[in-house]
Design an enzyme around this catalytic site. Structure first.
Site, PDB file in Angstrom:
ATOM      1  N   ILE A 159      13.774  -2.579 -57.017  1.00 62.60           N
ATOM      2  CA  ILE A 159      12.552  -2.787 -56.252  1.00 62.60           C
ATOM      3  C   ILE A 159      12.145  -1.500 -55.557  1.00 62.60           C
ATOM      4  O   ILE A 159      10.964  -1.284 -55.263  1.00 62.60           O
ATOM      5  CB  ILE A 159      12.779  -3.957 -55.273  1.00 62.60           C
ATOM      6  CG1 ILE A 159      11.471  -4.639 -54.967  1.00 62.60           C
ATOM      7  CG2 ILE A 159      13.489  -3.487 -54.018  1.00 62.60           C
ATOM      8  CD1 ILE A 159      11.659  -6.005 -54.373  1.00 62.60           C
ATOM      9  N   ASP A 160      13.099  -0.620 -55.319  1.00 61.45           N
ATOM     10  CA  ASP A 160      12.829   0.627 -54.594  1.00 61.45           C
ATOM     11  C   ASP A 160      12.232   1.711 -55.484  1.00 61.45           C
ATOM     12  O   ASP A 160      11.861   2.772 -54.984  1.00 61.45           O
ATOM     13  CB  ASP A 160      14.140   1.176 -53.999  1.00 61.45           C
ATOM     14  CG  ASP A 160      14.649   0.334 -52.855  1.00 61.45           C
ATOM     15  OD1 ASP A 160      13.888  -0.512 -52.357  1.00 61.45           O
ATOM     16  OD2 ASP A 160      15.814   0.507 -52.464  1.00 61.45           O
ATOM     17  N   HIS A 195      13.175  -8.874 -46.398  1.00 64.68           N
ATOM     18  CA  HIS A 195      13.305  -9.901 -47.436  1.00 64.68           C
ATOM     19  C   HIS A 195      11.961 -10.382 -47.983  1.00 64.68           C
ATOM     20  O   HIS A 195      11.893 -10.877 -49.105  1.00 64.68           O
ATOM     21  CB  HIS A 195      14.115 -11.069 -46.898  1.00 64.68           C
ATOM     22  CG  HIS A 195      15.424 -10.635 -46.342  1.00 64.68           C
ATOM     23  ND1 HIS A 195      16.460 -10.252 -47.150  1.00 64.68           N
ATOM     24  CD2 HIS A 195      15.860 -10.460 -45.072  1.00 64.68           C
ATOM     25  CE1 HIS A 195      17.484  -9.891 -46.401  1.00 64.68           C
ATOM     26  NE2 HIS A 195      17.142  -9.995 -45.125  1.00 64.68           N
ATOM     27  N   LEU A 196      10.902 -10.248 -47.168  1.00 66.28           N
ATOM     28  CA  LEU A 196       9.591 -10.699 -47.657  1.00 66.28           C
ATOM     29  C   LEU A 196       9.176  -9.928 -48.908  1.00 66.28           C
ATOM     30  O   LEU A 196       8.401 -10.424 -49.722  1.00 66.28           O
ATOM     31  CB  LEU A 196       8.528 -10.498 -46.570  1.00 66.28           C
ATOM     32  CG  LEU A 196       8.663 -11.392 -45.345  1.00 66.28           C
ATOM     33  CD1 LEU A 196       7.707 -10.925 -44.251  1.00 66.28           C
ATOM     34  CD2 LEU A 196       8.378 -12.841 -45.711  1.00 66.28           C
ATOM     35  N   GLY A 205      24.233  -0.300 -60.169  1.00 67.93           N
ATOM     36  CA  GLY A 205      25.541  -0.937 -60.285  1.00 67.93           C
ATOM     37  C   GLY A 205      25.677  -1.691 -61.596  1.00 67.93           C
ATOM     38  O   GLY A 205      26.686  -1.580 -62.300  1.00 67.93           O
ATOM     39  N   SER A 206      24.641  -2.448 -61.945  1.00 67.56           N
ATOM     40  CA  SER A 206      24.696  -3.219 -63.184  1.00 67.56           C
ATOM     41  C   SER A 206      24.743  -2.308 -64.402  1.00 67.56           C
ATOM     42  O   SER A 206      25.373  -2.641 -65.415  1.00 67.56           O
ATOM     43  CB  SER A 206      23.484  -4.156 -63.281  1.00 67.56           C
ATOM     44  OG  SER A 206      23.515  -5.086 -62.224  1.00 67.56           O
ATOM     45  N   ARG A 219       4.962  -1.954 -31.189  1.00 65.93           N
ATOM     46  CA  ARG A 219       5.600  -3.162 -31.718  1.00 65.93           C
ATOM     47  C   ARG A 219       6.091  -2.856 -33.119  1.00 65.93           C
ATOM     48  O   ARG A 219       5.413  -2.138 -33.870  1.00 65.93           O
ATOM     49  CB  ARG A 219       4.584  -4.314 -31.819  1.00 65.93           C
ATOM     50  CG  ARG A 219       4.059  -4.819 -30.506  1.00 65.93           C
ATOM     51  CD  ARG A 219       5.113  -5.626 -29.749  1.00 65.93           C
ATOM     52  NE  ARG A 219       4.556  -6.194 -28.535  1.00 65.93           N
ATOM     53  CZ  ARG A 219       4.447  -5.546 -27.371  1.00 65.93           C
ATOM     54  NH1 ARG A 219       4.843  -4.297 -27.267  1.00 65.93           N
ATOM     55  NH2 ARG A 219       3.933  -6.161 -26.320  1.00 65.93           N
TER      56      ARG A 219
END
Lengths: 366, 366, 366, 366
Positions: D143-144, D288-289, D121-122, D282
């Site tokens: 980050i991906d 977010h971490l 986007g930027s 589980r």
């Protein structure tokens, strides 16, 4: 109320968390809070200090510092007010007691009370200031865990944690190369760091100041491991560990001279174990690495509790005391009782017994 | 002497260090040491177990496991011997007490004593075995730190350390995105993890089971931070934290239904704070991440001391006791006194007072 | 198909991940996989090896080892098959080439191919084996990142990561004590670790073998920081960094002798900078700490890809090649092209330019 | 020369290192450097910003920030200048293109050039500004790891490292409790994080957007592990992973409704695997971490190189380009070529092949 805070001696992880707690707990009570640079040098020797020798501390000054190592105030043990170095007429360096002057300077600066964070030396200064009429509360700091009268203090847990991580790392390289790895950690008078990090890190031998060591015993333990098919060994040595009297027998003549030139006890143990076992030995000195870094969660919490407790003590009108951690709760101890007591590892502690039961050689023939 | 060791309930970092210490301390005394799989299921339900339901443990079995998370024996709370699930004639599931049978199986397998590691539930089983003539020593395990009679146990320090690291991480993303980050941590009945990790991580609000919360108070704290130019806030919530009675006022009608469907308290707090503050909120559930991983140095040392102390107690002829950490030293407590006491955060503790003095909102109007 | 795997030279984090990938990728193809102990010593000198000199490796042997540092096979650079040490008639130690014998032993043991993991030395041995008819695929290993023909290899990232963590720690103690901290890291011929860890850790000066240093330039940078109010500085030194010719001017006479006795370049730089700046300096040698420990995620992935690629190359009938990482994909390079090329930091690299633009002193007068 | 720097979109570890490098490299050239708050909102919507909407950046502003997560400038993707949200006459929310206005504001503020750090986007905004006569250099951030034209960028390595640490932790608790642990990581369009963290963490199944999954295949892999005596399994799922068409067969009727209410793909996979395997499952969502925290050494170095390279490009008179990492060296790519290309995991990559050869299930029937 206007208070000053000072951090003295070697740095330890958690000092900034103490400062933050003192500042926030003071502000909450409507007090004014100031920091003195570089121990008490900001007052005694302001022209030597970086920036402002005495700095106003507000919520912004301490924002986010709880997680940072070191101390924003600077910390020094080079110019102890009780033994302040002075150049004398004949050019030699002597020392004088400047605590009277320091008490006067604190009053002249309008400080109603002082929170003094530090070790044995700082507590002695605090006691001297108290005797001279300054209201002072001490906060115990010792990365070595050797201060008496408090169950625990900050810095030790971080140091043990990082030393353990280093030992974990040395295991894998020692294993791969069939080597004896010797790790020197802090602990001049007490072996707490060596004992805890050694146990946590699965060391095979731990040498501490409390137990004079015989390297023959360590070498025997290493040989026993070799015989059992484990060709690497890990030895943790406190910097203050010493051999039993008369043990310096391995190296003779010119070699002894060379030995003396080796740095600390770690290099000595490495060198001698190589001679005794015929194995490749390597030593690592963790030293300064253990002082720095972000404090562990435990140290951040204890440091915060100490800082808040110091302000609480002042709010209650107390002075001449050190905050201390008892069995789960914070209390205070008279400063007069604190100085000069070193808390060493008791020879009958269950931790030492556990070390032996895990098969760890403690350098004696037990 | 032939002893068995069992680990029960949820896992906690340090279990393997206990096992290692029990095994090494036993071998040193010439004892034989065995491990029971999956709590006591290795005996009660052997065909359900992986590999050998009861396994011989020697020095090789426990080599290097002190630094590993989890338990090599497996651990379960699905089949409590005191309340063992059985399918009944009508197809429903009932429960029976199988401790009598378990005591018999232990004897038939030739075990002279048992070291039972676990929480409240495991200590109740241990007490029942003791009543039925089995020599048993308990080792306390609770990641939540809510077991009474012991100053500390293993697992908690590791959990707090990792939760603090996670909170440290969430600060930077919260700051950059001007968000409210909500972190849910373990703690059904006691808020120790939330309180310690929250303080260490610099949280702005901490909600614990001991203090029913009003989100209006939290929202006010967040708005006050916004007004002071800090546009992110970090809220730590224990999974057992609950609102004060009658607080569920934010969402009405269909929305309430949606709320119910949200998972735990973290999602609820996220959702309601978004409504109350108009800010972007995000929640993270740390849950299982806190149970796993390599134990901290502190936990490895405490766990090793507990394991060695359990063997020492057996060597002294003791039984029907739990080892416990007093003020610096390991002792024992009768199992009969242990069960059913939960150690919650005392409302008058200096830690809570410190939290307030650091400006942390505890969810009440104080 | 029956293959052997060997790990040679100093250990590096990721060796076990290579072994695991080779074993799993072989088993999947129905091959048999064996490990040779201690480089090639398991074949050349079996009686010196721990346990089995040649061990069968199956899925169980490599279960969970991908996250472990070191190598389960042991690793040595003491007995290079190309220069094997032998005691000669006159008692002195000479050396012989035993690769012919090694090739024969590999055939006698029924090995159809060999995966040889190691650095420059191991690749030379692999090339010699290839010349003698052994099908061999090399896997590059160098913690220093100085192997040519491959964009990256495992071990380096872990070493840089831990060195950076150590530098982060030394910042806080240096800051608090107004000290110059000198950190010596690995890198005999190439300064990659020093450059990357120094940049990542915010070092103020970085000295690497590629740029002969003048400590006068470093001292000037430290003084400039002092003048700007920053009273601590951090200097990272690669172990192979050397002064420009004729620089040893600081210490004269007896002092020079003392200097010679100081261990490595770190101690030397510490000592001389203290003289040049009048500041307290301390040095730390990270050495062995950088070899050990759990490999970083990056290193685990690259190591796994290398291991699998080596097996894939063998499955395709290749031999006499080394696997290598190109621009995003794994390829192979003839072993004959590999040996003897050291990849140093190019003086025109953008990384060096960046370091200068960040204000880092590189020890020259630029 | 007076330049502005802006950080847009979700935050990633390394943004502050870019800012620091841009500022230091600019100052060194005698340029003036300013930061725009919250993407471009500091100019477009100054009254919504914290503190100064446009702030002067000097060496002090960026001191020590290279090691900090997040961005000191704030970062937002809520108000994209190309699609700026506006409330329309009828009360609904529409959008307008404000890049023309933004270009004017940049000129009015005297900025000669802009460094725009961000993702897809930027880069589109930067391209639009370039078309409108603004000199702009882009710095890629994702980050991906899904931005094309650059071999790597910052943030990804830190995210993979922490995800791997979390997976390491979940192994031990999964093992002890015989559970299937499902870990959801970021990756909407590309599975890089899942693939790398899963391989590094020793996952048994990895589900990525590039390969539509069949949970029947995953369940079969879990059952095969059970049969081999491994009663825990670890499944890593990228948030964008999707089932093959028509796979939603496990849950019918009312259950499907419940499934829809489950949060992300992690909860869905947990739920369905529990049904398919009968095992306890589980799930943990790392979300977010992975964005927060101190950047890894790799990310700090790449980010610094990108920042310095952007300034270097400007110094060379370039504009309308994005800096990018080629095979070991930094180059530039025209912004016009960048937008809209997502770099997904190639199905023929050796990394995927390696994953299969390690026995990892990729959710297909291969």
């Amino acid at each position: 109320m206007k208070i000053a805070i000072s951090t003295g001696g070697g740095d330890a992880p958690g000092l900034n968390a103490v400062i933050r707690a003192v500042v926030l707990a003071s502000i909450r009570r409507g007090w004014e809070c100031w920091g003195i640079r570089d121990g008490f040098n900001g007052l005694l020797d302001p022209q030597q200090c970086t920036g402002e020798p005495v700095m106003r501390l507000d919520a912004t000054s301490v924002y986010g510092i709880g997680a940072l190592g070191g101390t924003i105030l600077g910390s020094t043990n080079r110019a102890d007010p009780l033994h302040y170095p002075v150049r004398q007429a004949d050019g030699s360096v002597g020392e004088i007691d400047r605590t009277e002057e320091l008490a006067r300077l604190l009053r002249e600066n309008g400080f109603d009370a002082v929170v003094s964070v530090g070790g044995d030396g700082s507590m002695a200064i605090a006691a001297a200031l108290h005797d001279k009429g300054v209201r002072v509360v001490g906060v115990p700091k010792t990365i070595d865990n050797d201060l008496d009268h408090t169950f625990a203090t900050f810095g030790f847990d971080t140091a043990v944690g990082f030393a353990t991580e280093c030992i974990d790392r040395l295991h894998s390289t020692g294993y791969s190369q069939h080597r004896v790895m010797v790790v020197e950690v802090m602990g001049r008078y007490a072996g707490w760091i060596a004992l805890h990090a050694g146990m946590a890190g699965g060391a095979h031998a731990i040498l501490i100041p409390e137990i004079p060591y015989e390297l023959a015993a360590v070498a025997a333990a290493i040989r026993a491991r070799d015989a059992a098919g484990h060709h690497h060994s890990l030895v943790v040595v406190a910097e203050g560990a010493e051999p039993v009297r008369g043990e310096r027998t391995v190296l003779a003549g010119a070699e002894t001279g060379r030995l003396e030139r080796l740095g600390g006890v770690g290099a000595r143990v490495e060198h001698e174990l190589a001679g005794l076992t015929g194995k490749e030995c390597r030593s690592v000195v963790l030293g300064h690495l253990l002082r720095g870094g972000s404090p562990s969660a435990f140290d951040r919490v204890v440091a915060s509790r100490f800082g808040a407790a110091a302000v609480r003590a002042l709010a209650l009108g107390q002075g001449g005391v050190m905050v201390a951690l008892g069995d789960g709760a914070i209390g205070t101890v008279p400063l007069s009782e604190v100085a000069g007591h070193t808390k060493t590892v008791p020879l009958d502690s269950d931790t030492l017994a556990t070390a032996r039961e895990l098969g760890i050689c403690l350098g004696d023939q037990a």
